[in-house]
Design a protein around this motif. Structure first.
Motif, PDB file in Angstrom:
ATOM      1  N   GLU A  99       0.824  -1.131   0.010  1.00 48.25           N
ATOM      2  CA  GLU A  99      -0.259   0.196   0.090  1.00 48.25           C
ATOM      3  C   GLU A  99       0.785   1.270  -0.114  1.00 48.25           C
ATOM      4  O   GLU A  99       0.328   2.166  -0.468  1.00 48.25           O
ATOM      5  CB  GLU A  99      -0.848   0.105   1.321  1.00 48.25           C
ATOM      6  CG  GLU A  99      -2.026  -1.252   1.179  1.00 48.25           C
ATOM      7  CD  GLU A  99      -2.723  -1.227   2.645  1.00 48.25           C
ATOM      8  OE1 GLU A  99      -3.071  -0.333   3.155  1.00 48.25           O
ATOM      9  OE2 GLU A  99      -2.915  -2.310   2.856  1.00 48.25           O
ATOM     10  N   TRP A 100       1.960   1.404   0.735  1.00 44.67           N
ATOM     11  CA  TRP A 100       2.912   2.318   0.706  1.00 44.67           C
ATOM     12  C   TRP A 100       3.150   2.735  -0.413  1.00 44.67           C
ATOM     13  O   TRP A 100       3.652   3.931  -0.924  1.00 44.67           O
ATOM     14  CB  TRP A 100       4.156   2.142   1.579  1.00 44.67           C
ATOM     15  CG  TRP A 100       4.636   0.724   0.850  1.00 44.67           C
ATOM     16  CD1 TRP A 100       4.564  -0.522   1.410  1.00 44.67           C
ATOM     17  CD2 TRP A 100       5.872   0.916  -0.038  1.00 44.67           C
ATOM     18  NE1 TRP A 100       5.572  -1.189   0.626  1.00 44.67           N
ATOM     19  CE2 TRP A 100       6.282  -0.460  -0.097  1.00 44.67           C
ATOM     20  CE3 TRP A 100       6.485   1.984  -0.561  1.00 44.67           C
ATOM     21  CZ2 TRP A 100       7.425  -1.019  -0.913  1.00 44.67           C
ATOM     22  CZ3 TRP A 100       7.689   1.501  -1.483  1.00 44.67           C
ATOM     23  CH2 TRP A 100       7.820   0.131  -1.643  1.00 44.67           C
ATOM     24  N   ASN A 147       1.641   3.409  -3.017  1.00 47.52           N
ATOM     25  CA  ASN A 147       0.495   4.461  -3.934  1.00 47.52           C
ATOM     26  C   ASN A 147       1.019   5.853  -3.341  1.00 47.52           C
ATOM     27  O   ASN A 147       0.323   6.471  -3.966  1.00 47.52           O
ATOM     28  CB  ASN A 147      -0.733   3.976  -3.171  1.00 47.52           C
ATOM     29  CG  ASN A 147      -1.256   2.451  -3.709  1.00 47.52           C
ATOM     30  OD1 ASN A 147      -0.789   2.218  -5.018  1.00 47.52           O
ATOM     31  ND2 ASN A 147      -1.804   1.973  -3.076  1.00 47.52           N
ATOM     32  N   ASP A 148       1.771   5.883  -2.226  1.00 43.75           N
ATOM     33  CA  ASP A 148       2.055   7.401  -1.835  1.00 43.75           C
ATOM     34  C   ASP A 148       3.432   7.926  -2.147  1.00 43.75           C
ATOM     35  O   ASP A 148       3.814   8.865  -1.734  1.00 43.75           O
ATOM     36  CB  ASP A 148       1.874   7.455  -0.293  1.00 43.75           C
ATOM     37  CG  ASP A 148       0.478   7.115  -0.044  1.00 43.75           C
ATOM     38  OD1 ASP A 148      -0.502   7.365  -0.460  1.00 43.75           O
ATOM     39  OD2 ASP A 148       0.379   6.529   1.312  1.00 43.75           O
ATOM     40  N   ILE A 149       4.066   7.049  -3.276  1.00 43.13           N
ATOM     41  CA  ILE A 149       5.358   7.338  -3.396  1.00 43.13           C
ATOM     42  C   ILE A 149       5.318   8.770  -4.195  1.00 43.13           C
ATOM     43  O   ILE A 149       4.602   9.193  -4.915  1.00 43.13           O
ATOM     44  CB  ILE A 149       6.068   6.650  -4.512  1.00 43.13           C
ATOM     45  CG1 ILE A 149       6.167   5.191  -3.856  1.00 43.13           C
ATOM     46  CG2 ILE A 149       7.049   7.076  -5.013  1.00 43.13           C
ATOM     47  CD1 ILE A 149       6.599   4.174  -4.553  1.00 43.13           C
ATOM     48  N   GLU A 150       6.367   9.922  -3.631  1.00 40.55           N
ATOM     49  CA  GLU A 150       6.623  10.995  -4.200  1.00 40.55           C
ATOM     50  C   GLU A 150       8.007  11.201  -4.978  1.00 40.55           C
ATOM     51  O   GLU A 150       8.644  10.409  -4.184  1.00 40.55           O
ATOM     52  CB  GLU A 150       6.505  12.175  -3.282  1.00 40.55           C
ATOM     53  CG  GLU A 150       5.160  12.303  -2.546  1.00 40.55           C
ATOM     54  CD  GLU A 150       4.833  13.371  -1.599  1.00 40.55           C
ATOM     55  OE1 GLU A 150       5.890  14.163  -1.552  1.00 40.55           O
ATOM     56  OE2 GLU A 150       3.958  13.237  -0.863  1.00 40.55           O
ATOM     57  N   ASP A 180      11.543  10.474  -3.300  1.00 41.90           N
ATOM     58  CA  ASP A 180      11.625   9.549  -2.200  1.00 41.90           C
ATOM     59  C   ASP A 180      12.765   8.582  -2.231  1.00 41.90           C
ATOM     60  O   ASP A 180      13.082   7.981  -3.347  1.00 41.90           O
ATOM     61  CB  ASP A 180      10.301   8.705  -2.022  1.00 41.90           C
ATOM     62  CG  ASP A 180       9.112   9.567  -1.665  1.00 41.90           C
ATOM     63  OD1 ASP A 180       9.217  10.748  -1.056  1.00 41.90           O
ATOM     64  OD2 ASP A 180       7.914   9.088  -1.522  1.00 41.90           O
ATOM     65  N   HIS A 184       7.922   1.596  -9.048  1.00 39.92           N
ATOM     66  CA  HIS A 184       7.903   2.574  -7.955  1.00 39.92           C
ATOM     67  C   HIS A 184       8.740   3.865  -8.675  1.00 39.92           C
ATOM     68  O   HIS A 184       8.324   5.115  -8.470  1.00 39.92           O
ATOM     69  CB  HIS A 184       8.803   2.092  -6.815  1.00 39.92           C
ATOM     70  CG  HIS A 184       8.320   1.121  -6.107  1.00 39.92           C
ATOM     71  ND1 HIS A 184       8.755   0.147  -5.281  1.00 39.92           N
ATOM     72  CD2 HIS A 184       6.925   0.534  -6.069  1.00 39.92           C
ATOM     73  CE1 HIS A 184       7.970  -0.720  -4.737  1.00 39.92           C
ATOM     74  NE2 HIS A 184       6.760  -0.361  -5.298  1.00 39.92           N
ATOM     75  N   LYS A 204       6.016   5.209 -10.826  1.00 42.52           N
ATOM     76  CA  LYS A 204       5.137   5.943 -10.062  1.00 42.52           C
ATOM     77  C   LYS A 204       5.464   7.417  -9.549  1.00 42.52           C
ATOM     78  O   LYS A 204       4.717   8.190  -9.396  1.00 42.52           O
ATOM     79  CB  LYS A 204       4.592   5.044  -8.943  1.00 42.52           C
ATOM     80  CG  LYS A 204       3.726   4.149  -9.519  1.00 42.52           C
ATOM     81  CD  LYS A 204       3.480   3.206  -8.067  1.00 42.52           C
ATOM     82  CE  LYS A 204       2.297   2.246  -8.693  1.00 42.52           C
ATOM     83  NZ  LYS A 204       1.789   1.290  -7.596  1.00 42.52           N
ATOM     84  N   GLY A 205       6.695   7.405  -9.126  1.00 38.44           N
ATOM     85  CA  GLY A 205       6.963   8.787  -8.594  1.00 38.44           C
ATOM     86  C   GLY A 205       8.398   9.027  -8.485  1.00 38.44           C
ATOM     87  O   GLY A 205       8.725  10.106  -7.981  1.00 38.44           O
ATOM     88  N   LYS A 244       3.728   2.611   7.560  1.00 38.19           N
ATOM     89  CA  LYS A 244       4.561   3.524   6.967  1.00 38.19           C
ATOM     90  C   LYS A 244       4.848   4.754   7.908  1.00 38.19           C
ATOM     91  O   LYS A 244       3.916   5.217   8.638  1.00 38.19           O
ATOM     92  CB  LYS A 244       4.139   3.753   5.634  1.00 38.19           C
ATOM     93  CG  LYS A 244       3.171   4.496   5.534  1.00 38.19           C
ATOM     94  CD  LYS A 244       2.854   4.970   4.024  1.00 38.19           C
ATOM     95  CE  LYS A 244       1.756   5.870   3.676  1.00 38.19           C
ATOM     96  NZ  LYS A 244       2.263   7.116   3.535  1.00 38.19           N
ATOM     97  N   ASP A 245       6.055   5.525   7.496  1.00 36.99           N
ATOM     98  CA  ASP A 245       6.067   6.772   8.187  1.00 36.99           C
ATOM     99  C   ASP A 245       6.612   6.619   9.603  1.00 36.99           C
ATOM    100  O   ASP A 245       5.833   7.373  10.387  1.00 36.99           O
ATOM    101  CB  ASP A 245       5.107   7.786   7.958  1.00 36.99           C
ATOM    102  CG  ASP A 245       5.325   8.237   6.153  1.00 36.99           C
ATOM    103  OD1 ASP A 245       6.429   8.176   5.516  1.00 36.99           O
ATOM    104  OD2 ASP A 245       4.119   8.696   5.637  1.00 36.99           O
TER     105      ASP A 245
END
Length: 158
Positions: free
Chosen positions: A12-13, A15-18, A21, A43, A46-47, A91-92
């Motif tokens: 799931e993490w 999906n939040d890749i910027e 990162d 990955h 994606k970001g 995460k985080d």
């Protein structure tokens, strides 16, 4: 496999890749390859992940990952895949890598020799200033030696 990756190992993490990162993963020291040529490339797409660090194995397909120029630092390479061995939890959050606490937003500095330094985010600008001074001095000293040796100057000394 399809069921496993859609229901258990969902990553799931990812999906939040910027962009930019650097992913630090606690794999509890296990000999499991959660990262490989396919998902690291995904990955990147994606970001723009710039690298990965794990506290165990975590990486497989190393020939392809190296060819794809996706930087990974891990204690060892793992051939076994992750089915039923590890799963996403959160995460985080702070994790321990090599006995060092790594917090979200810390800056990771890693090199091709396997060296990794974790810089707490509140000190990152100050550390960067001194690191730049050190790099500039090193290049100047090496440039003089290149010139004494009659070597052509390259990017490492300019």
């Amino acid at each position: 496999m399809k069921w496993y990756y859609s229901e258990v190992c969902t990553d799931e993490w990812a999906n939040d890749i910027e962009e930019g990162d650097f992913i630090v993963m606690d794999v509890a020291g296990t000999d499991v390859g959660i990262l490989g040529s396919n998902n690291t490339l995904d990955h990147l797409h994606k970001g723009g992940v710039v690298g990965y660090l794990t506290n165990g194995g975590g990486i497989r397909d190393t020939d392809e990952v190296i060819m794809q120029r996706i930087p990974v630092w891990s204690r060892f390479v793992s051939q076994g895949m992750d089915q039923t061995r590890i799963r996403y939890y959160e995460k985080d959050v702070p994790v321990a890598i090599g006995g060092v606490a790594v917090y979200p937003n810390d800056v990771i500095v890693a090199d091709g020799d396997g060296g990794v330094v974790v810089v707490p985010s509140k000190y990152a600008k100050e550390v960067a200033k001194y690191a730049h001074q050190e790099l500039t001095g090193d290049k100047a000293g090496r440039k003089k030696l290149y010139e004494k040796l009659g070597w052509e100057l390259d990017d490492t000394v300019q």
